[in-house]
Design an enzyme around this catalytic site. Structure first.
Site, mmCIF file in Angstrom:
data_model
loop_
_atom_site.group_PDB
_atom_site.id
_atom_site.type_symbol
_atom_site.label_atom_id
_atom_site.label_comp_id
_atom_site.label_asym_id
_atom_site.label_seq_id
_atom_site.Cartn_x
_atom_site.Cartn_y
_atom_site.Cartn_z
ATOM 1 N N HIS A 104 0.827 -1.211 0.000
ATOM 2 C CA HIS A 104 0.000 0.000 0.000
ATOM 3 C C HIS A 104 0.860 1.259 0.000
ATOM 4 O O HIS A 104 0.384 2.340 0.342
ATOM 5 C CB HIS A 104 -0.904 0.018 1.233
ATOM 6 C CG HIS A 104 -1.720 -1.210 1.411
ATOM 7 N ND1 HIS A 104 -2.619 -1.633 0.460
ATOM 8 C CD2 HIS A 104 -1.767 -2.127 2.411
ATOM 9 C CE1 HIS A 104 -3.194 -2.758 0.878
ATOM 10 N NE2 HIS A 104 -2.695 -3.078 2.050
ATOM 11 N N HIS B 141 -7.179 -4.585 -0.782
ATOM 12 C CA HIS B 141 -6.540 -5.865 -1.106
ATOM 13 C C HIS B 141 -7.268 -6.537 -2.256
ATOM 14 O O HIS B 141 -7.122 -7.733 -2.479
ATOM 15 C CB HIS B 141 -6.548 -6.798 0.101
ATOM 16 C CG HIS B 141 -6.111 -6.127 1.355
ATOM 17 N ND1 HIS B 141 -7.008 -5.619 2.261
ATOM 18 C CD2 HIS B 141 -4.878 -5.851 1.821
ATOM 19 C CE1 HIS B 141 -6.325 -5.063 3.264
ATOM 20 N NE2 HIS B 141 -5.035 -5.183 3.008
#
Lengths: 333, 333
Positions: free
Chosen positions: B57, B219
């Site tokens: 991320h 995700h």
């Protein structure tokens, strides 16, 4: 083609509106002709620095408009040179009486159009100098270029030259620094995937599921070689060899380094690549004084990266460290 | 799978080495267990702010370590929670005697592991508070979450809370500000493409050539709806409606806004999206006080974006404006 746009032929205008809405404190936008100027333009008694080129390489150039970097940027359509009237209007809008420097990436259209604009401005009494960036070691001539293409060194030049202008240096001094940056800067890029120009609607080129293109240009122009994908270490070693041996950079040299994402590359991969380059540099006795790791000169959503090295003396590093306040690069303020 | 990596199981370590090599002035890295701390940690008599979560991320969280933001970040494997021993060691490493705040995105693994770490640290006399971020309006429960997922508001919280800690506020005050940010922050994301976790070697999910997933998690968890791709305007209107109506944000509210790229989205598209949101905000009487447009909480090379809104009072905006010096966010210094 899947893109987060409204219409393929409105991409540049819509994005300019977004920049204007997001950064009213930093910049102003003209739509006809299209250019971006820093909010306080023209700055009196300061050399103005103007660049431009096709869109699709954001944050270059519009994202580098602001204090300590560019006074104006002219965005062309995606991967298409801006027109002389854009460059002429931008030059006039930022001219503060001390002359204007054009930073031009070496693509045939950009060079010709900036020359035309410079002639028009000079005829009206504005002192204009132009510096052409041709730092890409990958190929000698290319699809859109006689001679080497202008790529990553442009970012470093815009920062350093913008600082020199902000310090009050003369047009000749600023242009000399720009030429020195170009002389001491070298780059090379690679891609894992193509990108899709909105108006074309399909990928610029095709690459196999296990292939990469080494030496690619920022518009997806062919590079040196298409080959099977290698590890980050192997890729960085191969590209470092090409870039380092070109100048050549020598043991003891101090460098400003940019590991630049092409737009679709995860940041985690850029740090992996930077780690590999740091090891190459150490082994070769090259000292990394300053660095950028991120997306600075992109090719839409292309996955890949480019490596730019600039041999930087102490004066250049000082200019690098000067404050900069733009959407794409900011420190010291 | 084509990625700029060495080995799938070395991605996190190699990237940490790159961060350490690139930012020795800002941060230090521990490899066993893995965590990143600001270079001057522990800072005496300052509440320390610690976060962490799966890697992939970036720049979240490691890129937000530094003065005015996080004291430490714990990176898990890609899309996998870090372990309690990482969090415990990081907490101890940055504890300056005034307590430690854990900022935890609401994923089951993260929450449990941070709880375990907090218990261990508290048993050793370190005062720990935890704030869970659960700002994603897309779905109530999800693949990895009981309740709402924690996404973009985390970025804004880390900035604001980091500033509050830097100002010398107490652990209770800092935690209260964090809870207020979570209460007033809402997000939603969408994707045009999947991403590929290195160790999996294939895309997390499949989307048709003309499809998008609205409400997707960071995700690649399923969102609200899979549908045909729409225009930027339609997508922003749809997502704005979902986010604005949730709090709800009301005419006259001042906002900090983030238009965040998922990692593979060209910046030119993010500005197009920001322009659309600015028009929605204007029509609804929402005032945009501050904004971020760029890649801040990503999902590897996923193409897509998320919208985060935070209702911000004057005190929150002041904390926002405080200096920050991290790899991913920098101003005022």
């Amino acid at each position: 083609m899947k893109k987060l746009i409204n219409q393929a032929d409105n991409v540049v205008v819509d994005a300019l509106k977004g920049m204007e809405a997001a950064h009213p404190d930093l910049l102003k936008v003209s739509y006809d002709p299209k250019y971006i100027v820093r909010a306080d333009a023209p700055v009196k008694d300061k050399v103005a620095v103007v660049s431009g080129g096709g869109s699709g390489h954001e944050p270059l150039h519009g994202g580098f408009v602001g204090r300590g970097m560019l006074d104006a940027a002219c965005p062309g359509e995606v991967f298409t040179s801006p027109t002389p009237d854009q460059m002429e209007a931008a030059t006039k809008a930022v001219s503060g009486g001390k002359g204007v420097l054009h930073i031009v990436k070496n693509y045939t259209g950009d060079v010709l159009n900036f020359e035309t604009a410079a002639d028009l401005c000079q005829a009206e009494g504005i002192d204009v100098e132009a510096v052409v960036v041709d730092d890409d070691v990958a190929v000698k001539d290319s699809l859109y270029t006689a001679g080497r293409r202008g790529v990553g060194t442009t970012v470093l030049m815009e920062k350093i030259v913008g600082a020199a202008a902000e310090r009050g240096k003369s047009l000749k001094e600023v242009a000399d620094i720009a030429r020195k940056v170009n002389a001491q800067g070298r780059s090379m890029g690679m891609a894992l995937t193509s990108c899709t120009v909105p108006s074309a609607g399909k990928p610029t080129f095709e690459l196999g599921a296990d292939e990469m293109e080494v030496g690619i240009g920022i518009h997806g122009e062919p590079g040196r070689e298409r080959m099977k994908v290698k590890t980050a270490r192997e890729i960085v070693e191969m590209m470092s060899d090409a870039v380092i041996s070109d100048l050549p950079y020598k043991s003891g040299d101090e460098l400003i380094v940019m590991v630049n994402g092409m737009g679709g590359t995860p940041l985690i991969e850029l740090y992996i690549l930077y780690n590999e380059f740091a090891q190459v540099a150490k082994a070769k006795g090259l000292k990394i004084s300053r660095k950028l790791v991120g997306n600075y000169i992109t090719s839409l959503e292309m996955q890949g990266f480019s490596l730019t090295l600039l041999k930087a003396d102490a004066d250049m590093v000082k200019l690098w460290d000067d404050p900069v306040l733009t959407p794409g690069l900011r420190w010291g303020v």
